[in-house]
Scaffold this motif. Structure first.
Motif, PDB file in Angstrom:
ATOM      1  N   LEU A  39      26.341  35.960  44.913  1.00 22.95           N
ATOM      2  CA  LEU A  39      26.606  35.128  46.093  1.00 22.95           C
ATOM      3  C   LEU A  39      28.069  34.769  46.243  1.00 22.95           C
ATOM      4  O   LEU A  39      28.497  34.301  47.302  1.00 22.95           O
ATOM      5  N   PHE A  40      28.847  34.989  45.188  1.00 23.43           N
ATOM      6  CA  PHE A  40      30.236  34.530  45.176  1.00 23.43           C
ATOM      7  C   PHE A  40      31.148  35.576  45.822  1.00 23.43           C
ATOM      8  O   PHE A  40      31.212  36.725  45.381  1.00 23.43           O
ATOM      9  N   VAL A  41      31.853  35.175  46.864  1.00 23.53           N
ATOM     10  CA  VAL A  41      32.837  36.036  47.535  1.00 23.53           C
ATOM     11  C   VAL A  41      34.170  35.298  47.540  1.00 23.53           C
ATOM     12  O   VAL A  41      34.295  34.239  48.153  1.00 23.53           O
ATOM     13  N   ALA A  42      35.147  35.847  46.835  1.00 24.64           N
ATOM     14  CA  ALA A  42      36.451  35.180  46.690  1.00 24.64           C
ATOM     15  C   ALA A  42      37.392  35.663  47.788  1.00 24.64           C
ATOM     16  O   ALA A  42      38.164  36.607  47.601  1.00 24.64           O
ATOM     17  N   GLY A  67      36.307  38.495  42.763  1.00 26.83           N
ATOM     18  CA  GLY A  67      35.766  37.175  42.471  1.00 26.83           C
ATOM     19  C   GLY A  67      34.581  37.238  41.527  1.00 26.83           C
ATOM     20  O   GLY A  67      34.497  36.479  40.548  1.00 26.83           O
ATOM     21  N   LYS A  68      33.647  38.142  41.811  1.00 25.51           N
ATOM     22  CA  LYS A  68      32.462  38.286  40.957  1.00 25.51           C
ATOM     23  C   LYS A  68      32.852  38.680  39.541  1.00 25.51           C
ATOM     24  O   LYS A  68      32.305  38.171  38.553  1.00 25.51           O
ATOM     25  N   THR A  75      45.843  34.889  39.662  1.00 27.25           N
ATOM     26  CA  THR A  75      46.988  34.407  40.437  1.00 27.25           C
ATOM     27  C   THR A  75      47.686  35.559  41.146  1.00 27.25           C
ATOM     28  O   THR A  75      48.085  35.441  42.318  1.00 27.25           O
ATOM     29  N   ALA A  76      47.824  36.690  40.446  1.00 26.30           N
ATOM     30  CA  ALA A  76      48.461  37.865  41.059  1.00 26.30           C
ATOM     31  C   ALA A  76      47.643  38.373  42.240  1.00 26.30           C
ATOM     32  O   ALA A  76      48.198  38.769  43.275  1.00 26.30           O
ATOM     33  N   SER A  77      46.316  38.363  42.107  1.00 25.56           N
ATOM     34  CA  SER A  77      45.447  38.802  43.203  1.00 25.56           C
ATOM     35  C   SER A  77      45.605  37.896  44.418  1.00 25.56           C
ATOM     36  O   SER A  77      45.679  38.366  45.561  1.00 25.56           O
TER      37      SER A  77
END
Length: 759
Positions: free
Chosen positions: A23-26, A36-37, A489-491
């Motif tokens: 369910l997690f979408v970053a 994110g996953k 952080t880089a992403s």
């Protein structure tokens, strides 16, 4: 001890969070559906693994139990590690990239997860609770999928294939596949009527969403797995004619439905369905099927070169370009997977890696089949007295037998699914969870959870555990920073670097600099994004010269570092060479593109870029020679044919150009290509220009008749009519646009009015 119980419960809490990761979408990260996953998975696994190490130091009952599956997992990690060390790109093999988030680091986390799950989830009912948690999360994912089906939410890939919160239809298909079998397993293992209703509903809902993903390999895997489960139950049967007849009937119904569908595959009903038509198109001559065969053949050639440990995890791209087949022009230009679990492991870790992977798979099947064909004993956990135990034992055994048959079907369905796609973190997680379940329940069965009784621990043992705990905490903190915090952080900075800002491009430059300063695996993908941004900056003459120079210098500096470290990457050479060609650094571009051609001599797009560069450098002979060789590699490739013809037109070889164009002269590939109009105009060949414009008028007039509401076709037809001097006809076409254009088509109407005024 209380500390043991606290650690155990904390670990269980972390494990029960993992099923909700789909369910997690970053959205703040690069490749939001992937990164994110994966980062969340790694962080949670690192936490529970660290706590488990401390718990295992204190309490021997939480240390791993032996099984063939455990040995297989350990062997796979060992082989993958060796393959990484001795592969063609160890850095990429370990870290992977944001697009995949795979690599050795993911395998190590999966191995750690397996150890934790098999050590702390011991009882079968505890496993059932874990799968219930996964099915609850699955219900939320399905809710998103049904929202897409009803048009309430957007399909992220576009088109009609559902992808829910996984961002990829094939990923969602694999996710549903696991939960179909898990729901079926729990349906038969439980007595509660409410649970049966919920599991039955979950099973049907997952089948529905799987259908609308239109993922053919997964759906065929489901059918094959269901048939296998039915056949197993038909053979085993537990002396129950009803079970045998029901299972055999299910297998026959599936086979009959498949046969009926194939017989009706050309019907209007099937062809009118986006999903069914995809299945009806399956054949050995279909483009997707042929491309799979080509990729597998290239993978086999790559395996022959490095048969023992392969090329290293994630390095299929090197095999793809080295053994590239020119017929692959129909597909996407770069493949980093063989789209087949067998060939992917052969390339990633050679024959040893494939053997280790299959050993795990076969071991799990072995434990299930061993239990299935062994006399069932009365182990009813719900029985409270001997008389009831005797009365319920057959029912319990029957439920267990059916459940095992379903699990065997799951393994076959998953294997078939992976013959056409590849794993992602969610399918990996589910697969390793089921493996851990088989290890715990069927390889090392236990009936009771630990009691956490107060036990006396020696001072030496206590001191050792305390020192070990401190070491584990230090290791976790440092690992969290380097393995997760820096790349996260880089992403996030990379996402910010490619955004548009009202203040201009200065912020983009600053964020790119932050990405590279972090020195993480994000730098590779950031460098490709930097090239695209730099080209747009350099083309914008309104920007300050100093800013444009800074972008240009940053690109040159970063790609010098990249090629110094990864100089054997064909894709990198190609992209950087194309960039240098576009900014006028022809000599440097020539070096990069020639190296790219050397690494992948049969890849047409590299040769075509090189030929274009030769034309820019005023080297027509070299350009024509390159274009001719490229065309002859695979004459069915339209772009190679057209580029060769255009090159001939440029050097004045019009007769030969006409011969090359002859097979496509009546196709849209030719007469809709504006490059031919431009170069025929340069050559003052009025006859060829008129021929193209006449074909365009005929083409767009047919489109106007079939779809009169598409006003853009009127505009294109009018442009061709003007080129032919048919001004009156053009006026009618343009006036139609002016009369019918809606408020949303203001730009189109303005174009038509300007052309009318020009006429």
């Amino acid at each position: 001890m209380q500390i043991n119980k606290f650690l155990h419960l904390t670990i269980l809490f972390g494990l029960f969070i993992l099923p909700f990761l789909p369910l997690f979408v970053a959205n703040s990260m690069f490749f939001p559906f992937i990164t994110g996953k994966n980062f969340a998975f790694r962080i949670i696994v690192e936490i529970v693994f660290s706590l488990w190490l401390i718990l295992a130091l204190w309490d021997k009952s939480f240390r791993p139990k032996r099984s063939l599956i455990l040995y297989g997992v350990g062997l796979l990690l060992l082989v993958a590690t060796l393959a990484t060390i001795f592969g063609v790109n160890p850095y990429h093999s370990f870290w992977s990239n944001f697009e995949r988030m795979d690599g050795l680091i993911t395998l190590l986390h999966l191995g750690a997860l397996f150890l934790v799950m098999t050590s702390v989830i011991k009882k079968e009912r505890s496993w059932w609770n874990f799968f219930y948690a996964s099915l609850i999360a699955n219900a939320l994912v399905l809710f998103i999928g049904f929202g897409q089906l009803l048009g309430m939410t957007q399909i992220h890939q576009g088109g009609v294939r559902l992808d829910a919160s996984l961002g990829n239809a094939a990923y969602l298909a694999g996710y549903c596949l696991f939960h179909i079998f898990l729901a079926g397993y729990l349906f038969f293992r439980q007595r509660s009527l409410l649970v049966k209703w919920l599991m039955g509903f979950s099973l049907l809902a997952n089948i529905a969403i799987l259908y609308f993903t239109a993922t053919r390999g997964t759906i065929l895997g489901l059918l094959g797995g269901a048939v296998l489960s039915a056949l197993i139950l038909t053979v085993r049967g537990w002396k129950k004619p009803t079970v045998k007849k029901t299972a055999l009937s299910l297998a026959l119904v599936i086979l009959i439905l498949v046969g009926l569908f194939w017989g009706l595959r050309d019907s209007a009903f099937v062809q009118g369905s986006p999903v069914l038509s995809r299945f009806a198109s399956i054949s050995l001559t279909e483009a997707t099927t042929q491309s799979r065969f080509l990729i597998w053949r290239m993978a086999w050639q790559g395996f022959g070169e490095r048969p023992i440990l392969g090329w290293g995890p994630g390095n299929f791209s090197h095999v793809f370009v080295k053994y590239y087949d020119p017929l692959m022009w129909r597909q996407e230009p770069w493949f980093d997977r063989a789209h087949n679990i067998i060939f992917d492991w052969l390339i990633s870790a050679g024959s040893l890696g494939l053997a280790a992977y299959l050993f795990i798979f076969v071991s799990a099947i072995y434990y299930l089949v061993r239990r299935l064909w062994r006399p069932f004993e009365d182990s009813s956990e719900l029985s409270k007295n001997k008389s009831k135990q005797k009365r319920d034992s057959v029912s319990d055994d029957l439920r267990e037998m059916i459940g095992i048959g379903i699990l065997v079907g799951l393994f076959l369905a998953y294997l078939f699914h992976n013959l056409f796609v590849f794993d992602n973190i969610i399918s990996y997680f589910l697969y390793f969870s089921v493996l851990a379940f088989v290890h715990s329940v069927y390889a090392n069965p236990v009936l009771d959870e630990p009691k956490f009784q107060q036990t006396k621990v020696s001072r030496d043992t206590t001191s050792l555990a305390q020192v070990g705990a401190v070491f584990v905490i230090i290791l976790f903190v440092s690992g969290f920073y380097y393995l997760n915090l820096k790349p996260i952080t880089a992403s996030q900075n990379l996402i910010k670097a490619i955004k548009a800002y009202p203040q201009g491009q200065t912020q983009n430059l600053e964020y790119f600099q932050k990405v590279f300063a972090a020195e993480t695996f994000a730098s590779g993908e950031a460098r490709e994004q930097l090239l695209n941004k730099t080209l747009s900056v350099l083309e914008d003459e309104a920007l300050p010269v100093d800013l444009r120079n800074q972008f240009g210098q940053l690109s040159l500096d970063q790609w010098a570092k990249h090629l110094e470290r990864f100089g054997e990457e064909t894709r990198s050479r190609y992209y950087f060479g194309s960039f240098l060609s576009n900014i006028g650094m022809f000599d440097q571009a020539l070096v990069q593109l020639q190296k790219a051609k050397e690494l992948s001599p049969q890849k047409q797009m590299i040769r075509l870029e090189l030929a274009t560069l030769y034309l820019k450098m005023n080297k027509p002979n070299e350009a024509i020679a390159e274009l001719k060789e490229t065309f002859e590699l695979e004459p069915s490739y339209p772009e190679a044919r057209k580029m060769y013809a255009l090159g001939l037109i440029i050097v004045g070889e019009n007769k030969l150009a006409a011969e090359i164009i002859e097979p496509i002269k009546d196709s849209e590939e030719y007469f809709l290509d504006d490059r031919f109009v431009y170069y025929y105009n340069e050559a003052n060949d009025r006859e060829k220009i008129n021929d193209i414009q006449t074909k365009r008028v005929d083409y767009y007039s047919q489109l106007v008749k079939s779809n009169p509401e598409n006003l853009e076709n009127y505009l294109k037809m009018a442009e061709a009519q003007i080129a032919l001097g048919q001004n009156n006809e053009a006026k009618n076409s343009l006036q139609t646009i002016v009369d019918l254009a809606s408020e949303e088509q203001k730009t189109l109407k303005t174009q038509a009015e300007n052309l009318l005024q020009a006429i």
